[in-house]
Design an enzyme around this catalytic site. Sequence first.
Site, mmCIF file in Angstrom:
data_model
loop_
_atom_site.group_PDB
_atom_site.id
_atom_site.type_symbol
_atom_site.label_atom_id
_atom_site.label_comp_id
_atom_site.label_asym_id
_atom_site.label_seq_id
_atom_site.Cartn_x
_atom_site.Cartn_y
_atom_site.Cartn_z
ATOM 1 N N HIS B 322 0.812 -1.217 0.000
ATOM 2 C CA HIS B 322 0.000 0.000 0.000
ATOM 3 C C HIS B 322 0.842 1.262 0.000
ATOM 4 O O HIS B 322 0.412 2.288 -0.524
ATOM 5 C CB HIS B 322 -0.936 0.012 1.213
ATOM 6 C CG HIS B 322 -2.138 -0.851 1.020
ATOM 7 N ND1 HIS B 322 -2.105 -2.206 1.250
ATOM 8 C CD2 HIS B 322 -3.391 -0.576 0.604
ATOM 9 C CE1 HIS B 322 -3.306 -2.711 0.987
ATOM 10 N NE2 HIS B 322 -4.103 -1.743 0.594
ATOM 11 N N GLY B 323 1.993 1.209 0.611
ATOM 12 C CA GLY B 323 2.805 2.419 0.628
ATOM 13 C C GLY B 323 4.133 2.171 1.296
ATOM 14 O O GLY B 323 4.260 1.278 2.145
#
Lengths: 372, 478
Positions: B322-323
Site C-alpha cells: 500500500h505504501g
Amino acid sequence: MSATAKNLLRFLCASLLIMLAAAALNFVVDPLQLFRPARLFAAMYSQDSRMQDAGLIRSQDFDTVFMGTSLSIHFRQSDIDRLLGVKSLKLAMTGSTSHEQSFVIAAALERHPRRVIWQVDDWIFRDAPETDQDIYLPADLYRRNIRGLAGYLFSGAMARESAWILARSIPPLAPAVARLTTGVLFKFPIARVDDINTLRPDVDVAEAYNARKSVAAFRRVIDPVRSAYLAEGYSYQAMVKNFERDAVGLIAKNPDVKFDIYFPPYSILQWVAMRDAAPATLQLVFDFSAYMAQRLAQFPNVRLHDLRVAKETTHNLGNYADVIHHSPAIDLKVLSWLAAGTYVVDRAAPTASLERLKAQVAAYNVDETRGQ
Amino acid sequence: MLFNSYPFIFLFLPIALLGYFALGRLGNLAPVVWLALASLAFYSASNWQFVPLLMASVAFNYVIGLLLIAKPLGPAARLAAVTAGVAGDLLVLGTFKYAGFLAANLNAVFAAGLTVNILLPVGISFYTFTQIAFLVDAYRGNVARYALPHYALFVTYFPHLIAGPILHHRDMIPQFERKETKRPDPHLILCGLIIFAIGLFKKTCLADGIQPLVALAFGPTAPSFDQAWIGALAYTFQLYFDFSGYSDMAIGISLMFGIFLPLNFNSPYKAQNIIDFWRRWHMTLSQFLRDYLYIPLGGNRRGPVLRYVNLMITMALGGLWHGAAWTFVIWGGLHGLYLCVNHAWNNFGPAIPARLAKPANLAAFVLTFLSVVVAWVFFRADSLPSALSILSKMADPTQIVFGRGEIAYALFIAVYAGIAWFAPNTQTIMDYDHKNRTVGEALGGRRMRPLFLYATAAVLAFGILGIQQHSEFIYFRF
C-alpha cells in the site's frame, strides 16, 4: 426503440432534469449574490472567505478594500468605516498567500474603489501554488467565466444551501430554520455582512487572549522538536519575486488607488523566538523587510505603516492568543493608528522603523516571560 | 483523469464508448485497439511522463510471457525466464515506490545522507501485480497465447488501471476476445450507468462529505477522546465509500463496454471476524496475496506455526504494497496478527452454545469493527508517533469536549454507519453476478421498474452535482 433503450433515455433525461432543477434553484436563490443582490430571499453569508469574497465583490457597495490574513480576519467593517471614514469591504482570508490576496484585490479593483488597506507580512510572500492550481480559491468564480459559473450553478452543495436559504425565507418556517442554522451543518449561517469572520459573541476574550497562552505558544515554537517550522518556507529570492509580482505589480498598475499597507503588530515573542531558535531566518526576514520598505517608498500612492514597533502593544503579552494573533481591542488600535498615521514610515528613511524593531528584539529578555 | 470529473463523464467516456461500438461494426480487433489507445490517453491525461514506463512494462511482460507460452524451453530456462520477469517487475516497482523509503531508513540507521526524489507513477502497484500474476500463470502452464492488443488492453484497461480491481488475465482476455461485447447492449449500458451512479454518489456525496471530519483526529491539533474517535471513524467510512465507490464506478464503466469486472467489496464492515473481513475488503488484492504469496510460501500446508508465520509475512508485505512507510507495515502486521488470533480462536476457542449465538455474533461484529478502526489509524497517520498519539487519545476518556460540533459530527457518523451496516450493497441492488455474467435480472431484467429507474437517475444527478474540484481517490497514491 426497445424497452431497455427507452429506459436508458428516460434515465438520462431524468438525471439531466434534476441537475437543471438544482442549477435553476441556485440561480434563483444565488447564495453568493453573484448575479444580483439578495432581494427575494434574505442575504446569508459564509465564513469561507475565499469563496464568499467572490460574491461580496459583486454584491456590496464599497470605496475601500481591506485585505489581510488571519491577523485581520476578525476586524469589523463597521469599525473600519467608523474609524477611517470609508465604506469598506473586508476581504481578508485566513492563511492566504500574496498570490491569493493580489488576485482577489485585483478582482475588487474592477469595481473602482479609491483605497486599499492591506495587512502585509513576510510570510504571505512564501512560494505557493498559482491561483489556478490553488485548490482553496475558486479563481473562475472571480473571473465569472463559464467554468466558474457552471461550477457554481451545478453544485449540489450550493443547491443544499440554496434550499436552506429558501426555507429560511418562508415565514412559517423561518424561526425554526434560523435556530437550526449553524456553521457546523451549513456554509451560509451568517445573516449580517458585518459579522463575517468576526469573533462569535460567546467567545470569552479574556480566556482567548492572555499572557499565559502567548507564553505557552512561545515555548511550543522554540521547543527543539518544532523549532524547525520557524524556518520552513523562507526563501529570500522567492519572497522578493512574489512581492514584486503580487504587491509591486498591483500597486504600479493602479496608480490612482491609494494603498495603505501595514506590517501587523506581532507580539515581541515571535521575533524573540526567531532570534533564539532560527537566527538565520530572522536575518532573512529583516533583509526582506528592508527590501519591501525601500521598494514601497518609491510609490507615491503607497503609505507604509510599520506597527511592529508599537512597543506598548507588542510587549504586553496579554494582548495575544499566541505569538502573533492579537485581540479585538488591538484591532481597534490598529485602525486608529492607521487613521492617525502614528506609525507611518518616512519615505526618506524607510528602514528606520526596522532598526527600532531590531533594537527591541535584541533588548528583549526572555526571563520576562517566566512565571506567566 | 478522474472518474469524478466533468471531462471524464461528459467527454472522455462518451467518445470512448462511441468509438468502441462504431469500430465494432468493422471487426473484432479494431475496438480492442481503440480501447487500448483510449486507455493510454486516459492515463496520459494526468501521467503523461509515465506512459513510456507503462508501455515498456507491457512489452517486457508480454515478451517474457510469450517465451514461457510459445517457446519450447527446458525447465531451467523457464525458471530463469519467469525469475527474470518477476524480478524485473519488482525492480521497477521497488525503484519507483520503495527507493525513497529505503534511503530514509538507511539514513536513519547509518546517517548515510542519501537523497532520493522519485515520483510515484500512478497505478504502478496495480499493473505490476496484474502482470506478475500473468507471468507466474504462464510459467505454471495456465495461460493460453494472447494477441498483443488484447494483452495490452488487459493491462492498460482504463476502468481498472489506476486503482484496480486487480484483474486476472483468465477472466478478462476471453471477454475482450468475444464479438458480442463490441455491440452496444442498452441493458448493460443502463445497468453500467446505474452502478457508476451509485459509485459516483458514494465518492462525491458520502466520502467527500465526511472527509473534513477526518482532520479532527488527524489534523494538526491534538484531539480529545471524542474528537479522536469521530476522526478515526470518519476515516473508516471515508476510505470505504471512497474506494468502494471507485470500484463501483470501474465496474459500471466496464459494463457499458460489455465487460464484467470482478467485485472488490462486499459490505466489509458487516464482517463478524477478520477472516470474513478480508473476504469482503479489497477482494481482488486478498485473492492475489493468497494465490501468489501466501500459498507459494506454503500456506497452511506446513503446520500451524508456519501457517501463522506465512500469514504475518503475507499481511506485512500486503501492508508494504500500500505504501512505502512503516505505518503501512504496522497496519499489515496488525491485520496479520488479527488473522492469527482469529485462526487460533477457530481452532482452539470454545464452541458457542446455540442460545448465545446472537449475542456472540454481535460481540464478534463489534470487536471486528473496532479492530479494523484501530488498524486504520496506522494506515492514515503520517507517522508512527502520530498514530500512537491518536490511539492514546482514543483510550483516554478523561478529556471529552462533545460540544455542539461534536454532537452534529457524531450524528453524521451514525448516518454513515447505518448505510455501511444496514443498506444493501451495489451488487445486491443491481443483482450483479460476475461469474455468470448477468446483471439486473432481479430488477425485472430489461423492464426496469420506473420508481427504481428515477431513483437511480437522481443518484446519478446528485453524484454529478457533488463533484468537487481536485478530489482524488485515496487509493490513487498506492
